[in-house]
Design a protein around this motif. Structure first.
Motif, short mmCIF file in Angstrom:
data_model
loop_
_atom_site.label_atom_id
_atom_site.label_comp_id
_atom_site.label_asym_id
_atom_site.label_seq_id
_atom_site.Cartn_x
_atom_site.Cartn_y
_atom_site.Cartn_z
N THR A 7 -11.30 24.87 -13.83
CA THR A 7 -10.19 25.82 -13.95
C THR A 7 -9.57 25.68 -15.33
OG1 THR A 7 -9.76 25.51 -11.60
CG2 THR A 7 -7.99 26.50 -12.91
N ARG A 8 -9.24 26.81 -15.94
CA ARG A 8 -8.70 26.68 -17.30
C ARG A 8 -7.34 25.98 -17.25
NH1 ARG A 8 -4.93 30.38 -18.65
NH2 ARG A 8 -4.79 32.18 -17.28
N THR A 9 -7.07 25.21 -18.27
CA THR A 9 -5.84 24.40 -18.26
C THR A 9 -4.63 25.28 -18.55
OG1 THR A 9 -6.20 23.85 -20.56
CG2 THR A 9 -6.94 22.26 -18.94
N ALA A 10 -3.50 24.77 -18.13
CA ALA A 10 -2.29 25.57 -18.20
C ALA A 10 -1.22 24.80 -18.96
CB ALA A 10 -1.84 25.86 -16.78
N PRO A 11 -0.54 25.46 -19.88
CA PRO A 11 0.43 24.79 -20.76
C PRO A 11 1.52 23.97 -20.06
CG PRO A 11 0.04 27.03 -21.49
CD PRO A 11 -0.69 26.88 -20.20
N PRO A 12 2.09 24.41 -18.90
CA PRO A 12 3.22 23.62 -18.37
C PRO A 12 2.86 22.18 -17.96
CG PRO A 12 3.11 25.78 -17.33
CD PRO A 12 1.85 25.61 -18.11
N LEU A 13 1.58 21.89 -17.75
CA LEU A 13 1.22 20.55 -17.27
C LEU A 13 1.33 19.52 -18.40
CD1 LEU A 13 -2.00 21.42 -15.22
CD2 LEU A 13 0.29 21.02 -14.32
N PRO A 14 1.85 18.31 -18.09
CA PRO A 14 1.86 17.25 -19.11
C PRO A 14 0.43 16.90 -19.53
CG PRO A 14 2.56 16.40 -16.97
CD PRO A 14 2.41 17.87 -16.81
N VAL A 15 0.28 16.39 -20.75
CA VAL A 15 -1.06 16.11 -21.29
C VAL A 15 -1.26 14.60 -21.46
CG1 VAL A 15 -2.62 16.46 -23.25
CG2 VAL A 15 -1.12 18.33 -22.49
N LEU A 16 -2.41 14.13 -20.99
CA LEU A 16 -2.82 12.73 -21.18
C LEU A 16 -4.08 12.76 -22.04
CD1 LEU A 16 -2.10 9.76 -20.11
CD2 LEU A 16 -3.97 10.10 -18.52
N ASP A 17 -3.90 12.69 -23.36
CA ASP A 17 -5.04 12.70 -24.28
C ASP A 17 -5.33 11.27 -24.74
OD1 ASP A 17 -2.88 12.17 -25.90
OD2 ASP A 17 -2.96 14.08 -26.99
N GLN A 18 -6.18 11.11 -25.75
CA GLN A 18 -6.54 9.75 -26.16
C GLN A 18 -5.33 8.94 -26.60
OE1 GLN A 18 -9.73 9.28 -29.01
NE2 GLN A 18 -9.35 7.08 -29.21
#
Length: 303
Positions: free
Chosen positions: A114-125
């Motif tokens: 599912t394409r990601t959605a801006p309101p969700l918090p991001v856990l990147d590297q």
């Protein structure tokens, strides 16, 4: 701690949905949230779920997921009161059976596709790499409050993980990267007469999908890389990205996933201990869980 305003929340939601009264029946209740089934005079039912911070934006995540085509419960109405969220949701009734591994991979493939959605918090590297640093900050706050005084070993272990985190966090944004359910367990997958629905989106974020796959078998038993490898292979066979099997951070995909999932859980437990639950009587249980998970992380990260 704010008293549980579930009765007032339910009154608000009944007003919004045009219902006069409802009979409440508890399904599962704990200090930070509750799930109930409510029955209306016309014989229809709904699920009433309420939760306090940081679980108070699940309605947004569910509406977003539904808009993007993920099979989730429909939110009939939601309201916030004194820092608590209340939702009236579609009731799927009893499940026909428990979810198995093949149900799990099918749901993960749909969610991760599912394409990601801006309101969700991001856990990147970068965010992943700082998890042990954040855990140390929580430990500092606990100690300032005269708690966790006999946890020098926790501090030492976190220090060692901080040293390794730069190298071990590599590959965080490799596919599958996007929606992460984060409470991805068989109990979060409802198998009904008309197929499956994914529940419990209170802590969904954008990040490495491997964390979902690592969480499926739970954390009560020791991590089982071989079992997760089989699960990852089933995921790829079911249409998940082949990159799910690619080594990252100098580790096999399964060790990377299990190690970071345990580290993610440790940071969350420690934040809960000082910020959300903030109850010193729970410290022995939290310290025990944190020690166990940290020892797993050392082993999985080959530190």
């Amino acid at each position: 701690m704010s008293p549980n305003p579930s009765a007032d929340l339910l009154d608000n939601l009944l007003t919004v949905t045009g219902q006069a009264t409802a009979v409440r029946e508890e399904v599962r209740v704990w200090s930070m949230s509750g799930v109930e089934r409510v029955a209306f005079p016309d014989g229809s039912t709904a699920v009433f779920k309420y939760a306090k911070k940081p679980f108070d934006s699940e309605d947004q995540a569910l509406r977003l997921a539904r808009t993007l085509g993920v099979p989730v419960p429909q939110v009939h109405a939601s309201a916030v009161l004194d820092g608590w969220l209340g939702m009236l949701m579609e009731d799927f009734g009893p499940s026909v059976r428990e979810a198995d591994d093949l149900d799990g991979v099918a749901a993960a493939v749909v969610l991760h596709g599912t394409r990601t959605a801006p309101p969700l918090p991001v856990l990147d590297q970068e965010r992943l790499r700082t998890l042990p640093v954040r855990a140390l900050e929580h430990l500092g706050r606990l100690r300032k409050a005269d708690r966790w005084q006999d946890a020098d070993d926790v501090e030492d272990t976190l220090d060692r993980i901080v040293q390794a985190a730069e190298a071990r966090s590599a590959g965080a944004t490799m596919e599958p990267f996007g929606w992460v359910h984060s409470e991805f367990h068989p109990t979060s997958l409802h198998i009904g007469k008309h197929g499956w629905r994914l529940l419990d989106f209170a802590r969904a974020f954008t990040g490495p999908g491997l964390l979902d796959l690592a969480s499926w078998h739970g954390t009560i038993e020791p991590p089982h890389p071989v079992r997760l490898r089989v699960f990852l292979e089933q995921y790829v066979s079911a249409g998940g990205t082949p990159d799910a099997l690619t080594p990252r951070g100098g580790l096999t995909a399964e060790n990377w996933a299990l190690g970071w999932h345990r580290m993610w859980a440790v940071e969350w437990f420690m934040e809960q201990a000082i910020r959300w639950i903030d109850d010193p009587t729970t410290d022995p249980a939290y310290i025990k869980a944190v020690r166990r998970h940290l020892s797993d992380v050392l082993h999985l990260f080959e530190i």
